[in-house]
Design a protein around this motif. Structure first.
Motif, short mmCIF file in Angstrom:
data_model
loop_
_atom_site.label_atom_id
_atom_site.label_comp_id
_atom_site.label_asym_id
_atom_site.label_seq_id
_atom_site.Cartn_x
_atom_site.Cartn_y
_atom_site.Cartn_z
N ARG A 127 0.80 -1.19 -0.25
CA ARG A 127 -0.08 -0.08 -0.01
C ARG A 127 0.95 1.18 -0.20
N ARG A 128 2.16 1.11 0.62
CA ARG A 128 2.87 2.21 0.51
C ARG A 128 3.33 3.21 -0.76
N ASP A 129 3.32 2.44 -1.70
CA ASP A 129 3.35 3.11 -3.29
C ASP A 129 2.41 2.55 -4.27
N ALA A 130 1.14 2.18 -3.79
CA ALA A 130 0.09 1.78 -4.51
C ALA A 130 -0.63 3.07 -4.82
N GLU A 131 -1.16 3.03 -6.19
CA GLU A 131 -1.79 4.22 -6.86
C GLU A 131 -1.18 5.51 -6.49
N TYR A 132 -1.92 6.58 -6.04
CA TYR A 132 -1.55 7.78 -5.82
C TYR A 132 -0.19 7.91 -4.92
N ALA A 133 -0.13 6.74 -3.99
CA ALA A 133 0.82 7.07 -3.22
C ALA A 133 1.99 6.87 -3.86
N ASN A 134 2.28 6.02 -4.91
CA ASN A 134 3.47 5.77 -5.80
C ASN A 134 4.16 7.45 -6.17
N VAL A 135 3.48 8.08 -6.73
CA VAL A 135 3.81 9.65 -6.89
C VAL A 135 3.90 10.24 -5.77
#
Length: 677
Positions: free
Chosen positions: A418-426
């Motif tokens: 979850r730490r870099d899933a979806e918008y968290a990646n950017v």
């Protein structure tokens, strides 16, 4: 000296590139093939001149603490399935299992490398609610759905692993439940998953390796190694920092000798140092003993040159026009601002630790970069009589989402749950990247053949794409590219990437053959812009020097991307074959040479994901678009500035650019006055 030989498109199209990957004429240099250490059916597809096999040797699953507490629940069986082309379900930014991920092209080989230190402890914390340790508060926090409890649990785990300011220690959960028995259970499951997915049939379609990660990182300075076993003969338990803390990684090698190499069981093993860019200058220290030097040479023939925490070839600051012992401007590629593992410390768009901020070149350790370590190795050879840093190259992902080989810019689900899933990646992992691939030249897709290719350094790294690259040095004629027995004679009359030869007064020639990634029906591969030879040497005054030669293609080929669609514009090389001589060759100077291939420009993963959210980093309206997209994300539960980083101005950043050049790096060839390694 012979002049630079131009690439020959017509001859190459008819023969050389075909030979690059599938030529099957008898090889005098390798007629016997790999030594057999396991029972399996003979492979039907055997290439005596060796074939390119693509893999990932750095993969974490839910058996790793930092994977599990990021709401990632896929195990080693799932990871191998993903590598073979099967879909898996990953967490979204809210931690819900809702993202379906699938690799664009299956891999040929992979190894799950979960953290050895916590195998038993994570098993106790996550696998069986009837165990008392399962209910220890730290275990409960590890299983929590909320982001902040997960982050607090992560801090607790890193402290237990000896990565902060205290020696490693086990969780109190191990006083409540048997972590030793749980470790055996997890280690056995890792072996079972590897065996279940290893194709021992004559098809030889997919190869697995039993492995783990040794996670030494005191003060968050990365000394991590991926320990890869040749076959199913492995020690009863993995060696971890709990076993080696006071002596560090040299003791890992000694314990691998005792428990594997000298155990008399048929066990064989390699140790692969990864992302030295975050090692605080400690990964490639001068050997302190003869034993340390010998162990490094034996156990560590290759280094991980690129993964999702950055590239470690070399470092160049575009803003200052200054490099870390280099003037090579292509060294600005996928650089992480910091020099330690705190670089992961961005939460909801805010950097939460000063140690995650940029480290100036003046205090950035030169040997964090592999090219500088290679040059230092040449200098040390003059004083030690042996070069401790004869390192071949591989890439991998370091995925913590059980997604081996998920290194595609256009198909990147993130690598930390979850730490870099979806918008968290950017938002939080903007400076990370999808990672790279390990490529070996092996006769067949079996454990013995792939393992031997790594041991002899006949490997190369890519930044995630799949160009083909071969590199030889020897007594070759100038018209070698026209030879119908090119590969057979290249092996017979010289050495491939990873090899060593002695200089001669008459010099030597290098054979460099490269072909573009063919891509897929959905995503065609990108043409090559340039083929380069990177040379490092020690001059008569003992100073380490380097130079980069363009031997094919041009930086001014006009290739770019459409700023609206990211579609590539312009053409480059489809393939190249060059016989090259060093115009400055001096037989009295020890040197290394490796090949770097640069593709035409393409959009970075972050650019593609920003554009998918309606924010175009290549548009003058980017800031306005980012405000709208951030408000939309916040209405759906996000916090903080989500898309502001999409609009970073490349001309104001030392390393970042919305448009990149994917690349491949061959392992070096060493030219040394001393014989042997």
């Amino acid at each position: 000296m012979m002049p630079l030989r131009k690439h020959r498109y017509r001859l190459l199209a008819s023969y050389a590139i075909a030979c690059l990957s599938v030529c099957t004429s008898l090889s005098v240099a390798n007629a016997a093939g790999p030594q057999r250490t396991e029972v399996r059916e003979p492979c039907l597809h055997v290439v005596p001149e060796r074939q390119a096999l693509f893999g990932d040797l750095h993969v974490h699953t839910s058996y790793s603490f930092d994977s599990y507490l990021s709401s990632q629940r896929r195990d080693p069986w799932d990871a191998y399935g993903y590598a073979k082309g099967e879909p898996i379900t990953l967490p979204d930014a809210a931690g819900e299992q809702a993202v379906v991920a699938r690799i664009g092209r299956p891999l040929d080989f992979a190894a799950v490398t979960d953290h050895a230190e916590f195998l038993g402890q994570i098993d106790v914390c996550t696998m069986d609610a009837t165990k008392p340790g399962y209910w220890w508060p730290h275990c409960v926090m590890t299983r929590a759905q909320g982001l902040w409890p997960q982050l607090l649990a992560a801090h607790w785990w890193t402290r237990l692993g000896g990565q902060l300011d205290v020696p490693p220690q086990q969780s109190f959960a191990c006083r409540l439940s048997d972590c030793d028995a749980a470790e055996l259970n997890a280690w056995g499951s890792i072996q079972q998953a590897a065996e279940a997915h290893y194709d021992r049939s004559a098809e030889c379609a997919f190869t697995t390796f039993v492995g783990y990660e040794y996670t030494e990182a005191f003060d968050q300075k990365n000394m991590h190694r991926n320990v890869i076993f040749r076959n199913d003969k492995v020690p009863e338990r993995p060696v971890s920092v709990y076993d080696t803390f006071e002596k560090g990684f040299p003791d890992l090698w000694q314990k691998l000798r005792e428990g594997c190499i000298n155990a008399g069981t048929g066990c064989d093993v390699l140790s692969i140092p990864h992302n030295p860019n975050l090692s605080g200058g400690l990964m490639f220290r001068d050997p302190r003993t003869v034993q340390e030097l010998e162990d490094r040479l034996f156990f560590e023939p290759v280094v991980e040159l690129i993964q999702h925490k950055g590239a470690s070839e070399c470092r160049f600051d575009r803003l200052r026009g200054l490099g870390l012992d280099t003037v090579d401007e292509a060294c600005d590629f996928e650089q992480i601002p910091a020099d330690n593992l705190n670089m992961m410390g961005t939460i909801q768009g805010e950097v939460l630790t000063e140690r995650a901020r940029e480290v100036p070149l003046e205090v950035f350790a030169p040997r964090n970069m592999v090219r500088n370590a290679l040059k230092a190795g040449l200098q040390l050879e003059d004083t030690l009589g042996s070069n401790p840093f004869r390192l071949g190259f591989i890439g991998s992902t370091d995925t913590h989402s059980a997604a081996p080989g998920g290194a595609e810019e256009n198909n990147y689900p993130g690598h930390l749950g979850r730490r870099d899933a979806e918008y968290a990646n950017v938002q939080d992992h903007f400076y990370s990247n999808p990672g790279g691939l390990a490529v070996v030249w092996a006769e067949e897709n079996s454990r013995d053949s792939v393992f031997e290719a790594i041991r002899r350094r006949e490997t190369y790294a890519t930044s995630g794409t799949r160009p083909l690259l071969r590199f030889f040095a020897g007594n070759y004629p100038a018209d070698m590219c026209e030879d119908p027995d090119m590969l057979r004679n290249a092996y017979a009359e010289g050495v491939p990437m990873g090899g060593q030869l002695q200089p001669s007064a008459g010099g030597l020639r290098f054979l460099v053959v490269a072909g573009k990634d063919t891509g897929t029906d959905r995503y065609p591969g990108t043409d090559l812009q340039r083929v380069q030879v990177v040379k490092g040497w020690v001059d008569r005054d003992g100073a380490a020097r380097e130079r980069v030669f363009d031997i094919a293609g041009s930086a001014d080929n006009g290739a770019t991307v459409d700023p609206h669609s990211c579609a590539p514009i312009g053409e480059g090389l489809k393939q190249s074959c060059v016989v090259w001589q060093d115009p400055d060759f001096n037989p009295d100077e020890d040197a290394f040479y490796y090949v770097r291939v640069l593709e035409n420009p393409t959009c970075r993963w972050s650019t593609l994901q920003c554009q998918a959210a309606g924010v175009n980093p290549l548009s003058t309206a980017c800031a306005v678009q980012a405000e709208v997209a951030t408000a939309r994300a916040q209405a759906q539960g996000a916090s903080g500035d989500v898309y502001g980083r999409c609009c970073l101005a490349a001309e104001e950043e030392p390393f970042y650019s919305p448009v990149i050049q994917e690349r491949a790096w061959s392992s070096p060839i060493w030219v040394s006055r001393r014989s042997g390694f």
